[in-house]
Structures are given as structure tokens and as C-alpha cells.
Write a protein that holds these residues in place. Structure first.
Motif, PDB file in Angstrom:
ATOM      1  N   ARG A 179       4.727  -2.872   6.630  1.00  0.00           N
ATOM      2  CA  ARG A 179       6.126  -3.297   6.733  1.00  0.00           C
ATOM      3  C   ARG A 179       6.452  -4.006   8.052  1.00  0.00           C
ATOM      4  O   ARG A 179       7.346  -4.847   8.110  1.00  0.00           O
TER       5      ARG A 179
ATOM      6  N   SER B  64      -8.627  -4.004   3.536  1.00  0.00           N
ATOM      7  CA  SER B  64      -7.558  -3.064   3.201  1.00  0.00           C
ATOM      8  C   SER B  64      -7.319  -3.008   1.706  1.00  0.00           C
ATOM      9  O   SER B  64      -7.488  -4.013   0.992  1.00  0.00           O
ATOM     10  N   SER B  65      -6.882  -1.841   1.256  1.00  0.00           N
ATOM     11  CA  SER B  65      -6.510  -1.690  -0.162  1.00  0.00           C
ATOM     12  C   SER B  65      -5.335  -2.607  -0.497  1.00  0.00           C
ATOM     13  O   SER B  65      -5.105  -2.929  -1.664  1.00  0.00           O
TER      14      SER B  65
ATOM     15  N   ASP C   9       5.705  -3.414   0.457  1.00  0.00           N
ATOM     16  CA  ASP C   9       5.079  -2.236  -0.141  1.00  0.00           C
ATOM     17  C   ASP C   9       4.607  -2.513  -1.561  1.00  0.00           C
ATOM     18  O   ASP C   9       5.172  -3.357  -2.243  1.00  0.00           O
TER      19      ASP C   9
HETATM   20  O1  LIG Z   1      -4.379   1.200   2.553  1.00  0.00           O
HETATM   21  C1  LIG Z   1      -4.116   0.325   3.343  1.00  0.00           C
HETATM   22  O2  LIG Z   1      -4.750  -0.667   3.437  1.00  0.00           O
HETATM   23  C2  LIG Z   1      -2.907   0.451   4.212  1.00  0.00           C
HETATM   24  O3  LIG Z   1      -2.592   1.836   4.321  1.00  0.00           O
HETATM   25  C3  LIG Z   1      -1.455   2.113   5.050  1.00  0.00           C
HETATM   26  O4  LIG Z   1      -0.315   1.524   4.424  1.00  0.00           O
HETATM   27  P1  LIG Z   1       0.537   2.393   3.435  1.00  0.00           P
HETATM   28  O5  LIG Z   1      -0.270   2.800   2.263  1.00  0.00           O
HETATM   29  O6  LIG Z   1       1.778   1.627   3.187  1.00  0.00           O
HETATM   30  O7  LIG Z   1       0.760   3.719   4.291  1.00  0.00           O
HETATM   31  P2  LIG Z   1       2.086   4.358   4.884  1.00  0.00           P
HETATM   32  O8  LIG Z   1       2.790   3.393   5.741  1.00  0.00           O
HETATM   33  O9  LIG Z   1       1.713   5.658   5.457  1.00  0.00           O
HETATM   34  O10 LIG Z   1       2.970   4.606   3.587  1.00  0.00           O
HETATM   35  C4  LIG Z   1       2.528   5.536   2.579  1.00  0.00           C
HETATM   36  C5  LIG Z   1       3.578   5.645   1.508  1.00  0.00           C
HETATM   37  O11 LIG Z   1       4.759   6.214   2.070  1.00  0.00           O
HETATM   38  C6  LIG Z   1       5.868   5.386   1.775  1.00  0.00           C
HETATM   39  N1  LIG Z   1       6.818   5.465   2.888  1.00  0.00           N
HETATM   40  C7  LIG Z   1       6.481   4.977   4.086  1.00  0.00           C
HETATM   41  C8  LIG Z   1       7.323   5.069   5.150  1.00  0.00           C
HETATM   42  C9  LIG Z   1       8.594   5.661   4.947  1.00  0.00           C
HETATM   43  O12 LIG Z   1       9.428   5.790   5.865  1.00  0.00           O
HETATM   44  N2  LIG Z   1       8.893   6.141   3.724  1.00  0.00           N
HETATM   45  C10 LIG Z   1       8.047   6.062   2.675  1.00  0.00           C
HETATM   46  O13 LIG Z   1       8.361   6.510   1.575  1.00  0.00           O
HETATM   47  C11 LIG Z   1       5.315   4.008   1.547  1.00  0.00           C
HETATM   48  O14 LIG Z   1       6.182   3.265   0.724  1.00  0.00           O
HETATM   49  C12 LIG Z   1       3.985   4.310   0.908  1.00  0.00           C
HETATM   50  O15 LIG Z   1       4.172   4.468  -0.457  1.00  0.00           O
HETATM   51  C13 LIG Z   1      -1.587   1.579   6.447  1.00  0.00           C
HETATM   52  O16 LIG Z   1      -0.389   1.787   7.161  1.00  0.00           O
HETATM   53  C14 LIG Z   1      -1.936   0.121   6.456  1.00  0.00           C
HETATM   54  O17 LIG Z   1      -2.179  -0.280   7.781  1.00  0.00           O
HETATM   55  C15 LIG Z   1      -3.111  -0.163   5.569  1.00  0.00           C
HETATM   56  O18 LIG Z   1      -4.281   0.294   6.175  1.00  0.00           O
END
Ligand SMILES: O=C(O)[C@H]1O[C@H](OP(=O)(O)OP(=O)(O)OC[C@H]2O[C@@H](n3ccc(=O)[nH]c3=O)[C@H](O)[C@@H]2O)[C@H](O)[C@@H](O)[C@H]1O
Length: 439
Positions: free
Chosen positions: A186, A224-225, A391
């Protein structure tokens, strides 16, 4: 003929006479002192020479230690002390060991991978720019941990060509574990250029160095995924579409896969790209949901939980750090060799991409309830619809390729991994585990 004094001091009435007299007596005094002054002059010359040589030795030594901050392992610059530390950190202490340059070594995954390699006897040199995307004191603490295991981290940027060239001059790296990146899905809307700077420009600078090195190292790097973007075919396989990224972060990682492919094709660099799936665990990243939720729950602050369209919960294939480390190390061990040297390709080299996930997605509300249980405290949840900020609704890895080629087998489920994370968090931030409040 007028005396010399008269030529130098033309006759003017009044004040000048006094000055003349004064100067004459000065001259006589100077003549008397001539012998002792010349001795003093020689001494002064000698002292100045001594000081100059001391200062140049000092600045030579200092150039290797002037940026010492938290620990001896954080040094940026040159000098003999610096070079010695790099060489010593790069030393292999096992039969058939490898020498690895770990970029992003003070980062979450970088720290764990560096420690794992060092512990088994490989040579490891880290590089990290210690940027302030999140609290740099956590990076410094990770660095202190590395220092205690004799892993040296150079304080520098992968965009610094001269620094990279210097490191490769000092050490014949067999492998590069490239983990330095601008992370976060984000944040890319806030600071898009930082993604281009690290994930595109930095990557190219590093690859340029690797292609020219002789011998060329094999490269394993963090994709990254998120490259699966709007892919809705589950689980995600490496052969699935990755041409619809949902964030600039994802787009730069996808660009990285294309860029590394070119360097493999033109220069014979061995490349392994690892698509990490939401990695979590001790020493993790404070910007990630599991980490910031923990902090807010403990401080009694609200957390924002995103929800997908039609009130569907978001889900992630959360993957524990120890499993990721095993995947990284296995990738290094099976990378094969780069075939080129000094910028010239001499034959084909491996180009591989693997998913490193956990194969069992968990919803965000479930993540929150596991944290609540471990923290013995209820979260103040603020559930909102997922904003259009990059996201994706869910991730789910198919890991059969990694299982087959790397022997990758994730062992840690989310409840176990989060228990370990919370234990670390409480101890790192000085909470008393036994006196946690019960709601
Ligand atoms: O696999 C990756 O390649 C990426 O993984 C990670 O991204 P994400 O899977 O998005 O992890 P993360 O931010 O923990 O959000 C997890 C969940 O919580 C939700 N989320 C998040 C923040 C919030 O305030 N509220 C919320 O619901 C959000 O919507 C999501 O559903 C790494 O950050 C990234 O650098 C990259 O490596």
C-alpha cells in the motif's frame, strides 16, 4: 648612500621616527636571536611534519570507521579496517562452503538468511542502506544480532556502483542473495519513486555488477506473491498469468522477473526468483498487518481490518520465516553456476522461479483472533471495505515446483508461528509475558 632602514622607511616627521627606532631595535634583536630562531624554526618544521603524518594516518584509519553507529558491523566507506572486516566476514568455515553477498541484510528475511548461512559455515557479507521506511532502530538491533555472529553489514545502497565494485574486488562472491527492496504493497501509492529506485534501478545496478564480475555469482532474489495480481485461479502456480499487477509494488517485482530474465539470457547469470507469500515471524516488519495489529492490541488502540467485496474476508497464505529461510538456502545450494565472465556469456545458465508459500490461506479475522488469544486481549476492530490501494483479496501458493526442486516443505502453521512471533515481540519490546491483561 642612505642606510637600508631609510629606504624602507622614508623620512616622514613625527610618528615614523619612533617606528623607525622601534624597527631598528627589532632588527638588532632579531639578529641577536637569529641563531636560536633558526633552531626553533627547524623544530617547528619537524613538529608540523609529525602532525601532518599523524593526521593522514588517522584519516586513513577513520575512513573505515567513521560511520560506526550502533555496532562495529555498520560501516560505510573504505580503509584497511573496513576491508579486513569484510574479508573476515566472507571467510568460509566448512568444506564446500559458499560466499554470499546478502543485500538487505538488516531487513527481516535478510537477517534470518544471513544467520542461517553463517551458522553452517558459509562466508556472508551484508549490505543495507538502513532506510527509514520503518523504525531503523529495529534494523540496527538486527544488525547487532548479526554482529554478534560475526556477520559484517556494509552501510550502503545497492545503487552505489563504486561500492558494489569495491565489494566484488575484495571478495569473489559465489552467490548473491538479493533481498534489498522497497517493500509494502500500500505504501507504493505514497512513495512510488522509492519502488523504482530500489526494485528497478537498484536491481539493475546490482545485476550490472554481477554480470561483469569474474567469476560471476549465481543470484537468488526475492520476488513476491503479489505478481499474481488479479489472478483468480487457485492455488497460484508459477505458470499462471502475472501480467495484471494490482499495485506498483507488484509491478516492480514483475519488472524484476523480466529484468533478471534478460541478464540470464544475455550474460549467462544463474537466476532464481522466489515469490514469497506474506512472510511473518520474530524480527519481522512493523509495517505488516500481524505486527501492527499486535502493537495496537497491546496499546489498546483500534485496528483496521479490510474486507473484500460482498463482505468476503481477505485471506493470505501466511508463511513462517524459518520455512522461507530453508527455501532461500536450498535455492542457493541448487542454483547452478553462472556461465559468463567479465560481461561475456559462455553458455546457458539456469533461470528459475519458485513460489515459497504455506499452501493454506488464513483469513485476516482469523489472524486477529489468534493474536487476541496469544496477547490475552481483545482487539478494537474497525472493519472497512478494502480500499482500492493495491491489495488483492487472497493469495494461495502451489508449491509443487519448490517441493520437487528444492525439497521445500513448510512446517509451521499460523497459530504456531504467531505464538513464536508474540513471544519475541513481548521480549523485544520489554513486556512481561505473565502479567498480560486478561479481558
Ligand atoms: O506476499 C507478498 O509478496 C507481500 O506480502 C506482504 O503484503 P501483504 O500480503 O499485503 O501483507 P500485510 O500488509 O501484512 O497484509 C496482510 C493482510 O492484512 C490486511 N490488512 C493490512 C493492513 C491493515 O491495516 N488492515 C488489514 O486488514 C491486508 O489487506 C492483507 O489482506 C508484504 O507486506 C509485501 O511486502 C509482500 O512481500
Amino acid at each position: 648612500m642612505p642606510p637600508l632602514e631609510d629606504e624602507l622607511f622614508p623620512s616622514t616627521p613625527g610618528k615614523i621616527k619612533i617606528e623607525r627606532a622601534h624597527n631598528l631595535s627589532m632588527n638588532r634583536a632579531l639578529q641577536r636571536c637569529f641563531t636560536s630562531t633558526s633552531t626553533m624554526f627547524l623544530w617547528a618544521l619537524f613538529l608540523i611534519a609529525l602532525m601532518v603524518s599523524y593526521m593522514s594516518i588517522q584519516s586513513f584509519v577513520d575512513s573505515g570507521s567513521r560511520y560506526l553507529h550502533h555496532t562495529n558491523s555498520r560501516v560505510h566507506g573504505g580503509g584497511i579496517v573496513w576491508e579486513k572486516q569484510i574479508r573476515s566476514s566472507a571467510q568460509i568455515r566448512r568444506h564446500n562452503g559458499i560466499t554470499v553477498l546478502v543485500t538487505g541484510a538488516a531487513g527481516f528475511v535478510g537477517t534470518h538468511v544471513s544467520l542461517a548461512l553463517k551458522k553452517r559455515g558459509d562466508g556472508v557479507v551484508g549490505i543495507d542502506n538502513f532506510n527509514d521506511y520503518y523504525d531503523p532502530s529495529l534494523k540496527k538491533a538486527r544488525c547487532a544480532l548479526l554482529d554478534s555472529h560475526n556477520v559484517f553489514v556494509v552501510d550502503g545502497d545497492i545503487n552505489d556502483r563504486r561500492l558494489l565494485a569495491k565489494l566484488f574486488d575484495l571478495v569473489a562472491f559465489t552467490h548473491v542473495m538479493h533481498l534489498a527492496a522497497q517493500a509494502g504493497v500500500r505504501y507504493a501509492m505514497e512513495n512510488p519513486h522509492s519502488y523504482v529506485h530500489s526494485n528497478v534501478a537498484g536491481l539493475v545496478t546490482l545485476l550490472e555488477q554481477c554480470k561483469s564480475a569474474d567469476p560471476q555469482p549465481a543470484i537468488v532474489w526475492a520476488s513476491s506473491s503479489s505478481v499474481y495480481g488479479l489472478n483468480d485461479k487457485t492455488p497460484f502456480s508459477e505458470s499462471d498469468r502475472t501480467d495484471r499487477p494490482a499495485s506498483l509494488y507488484a509491478a516492480t517485482k514483475k519488472a524484476g522477473e523480466a529484468i533478471t530474465h534478460t541478464y540470464n539470457h544475455i550474460y549467462g547469470l544463474s537466476i532464481t526468483g522466489l515469490r514469497f507469500f506474506t512472510v511473518y515471524g520474530p524480527w519481522g516488519r512493523p509495517d505488516m498487518a500481524y505486527f501492527s495489529f499486535t502493537r495496537n492490541i497491546l496499546q489498546g488502540k483500534p485496528i483496521t481490518v479490510y474486507r473484500g467485496k460482498n463482505r468476503v474476508d481477505l485471506a493470505r497464505d501466511f508463511t513462517y520465516i524459518d520455512d522461507i529461510v530453508k527455501g532461500c538456502v536450498a535455492s542457493l545450494d541448487t542454483s547452478g553456476k553462472s556461465t559468463g565472465s567479465g560481461g561475456k556469456k559462455k553458455g546457458g545458465a539456469p533461470y528459475r522461479i519458485f513460489n515459497l508459500g504455506n499452501t493454506s490461506p488464513v483469513t485476516v479475522p482469523t489472524l486477529v483472533s489468534i493474536l487476541e488469544k496469544n496477547l490475552k486481549k481483545k482487539a478494537k476492530k474497525n472493519v472497512v471495505e478494502m480500499p482500492g490501494n493495491g491489495d488483492v483479496p487472497f493469495t494461495h501458493a502451489n508449491i509443487s515446483s519448490a517441493r520437487r526442486e528444492l525439497g521445500y516443505k513448510p512446517m509451521t502453521d499460523l497459530p504456531t508461528g504467531l505464538r513464536k512471533f508474540v513471544k519475541w515481540y513481548l521480549s523485544y519490546y520489554g513486556y512481561d509475558h505473565h502479567s498480560l491483561p486478561v479481558n
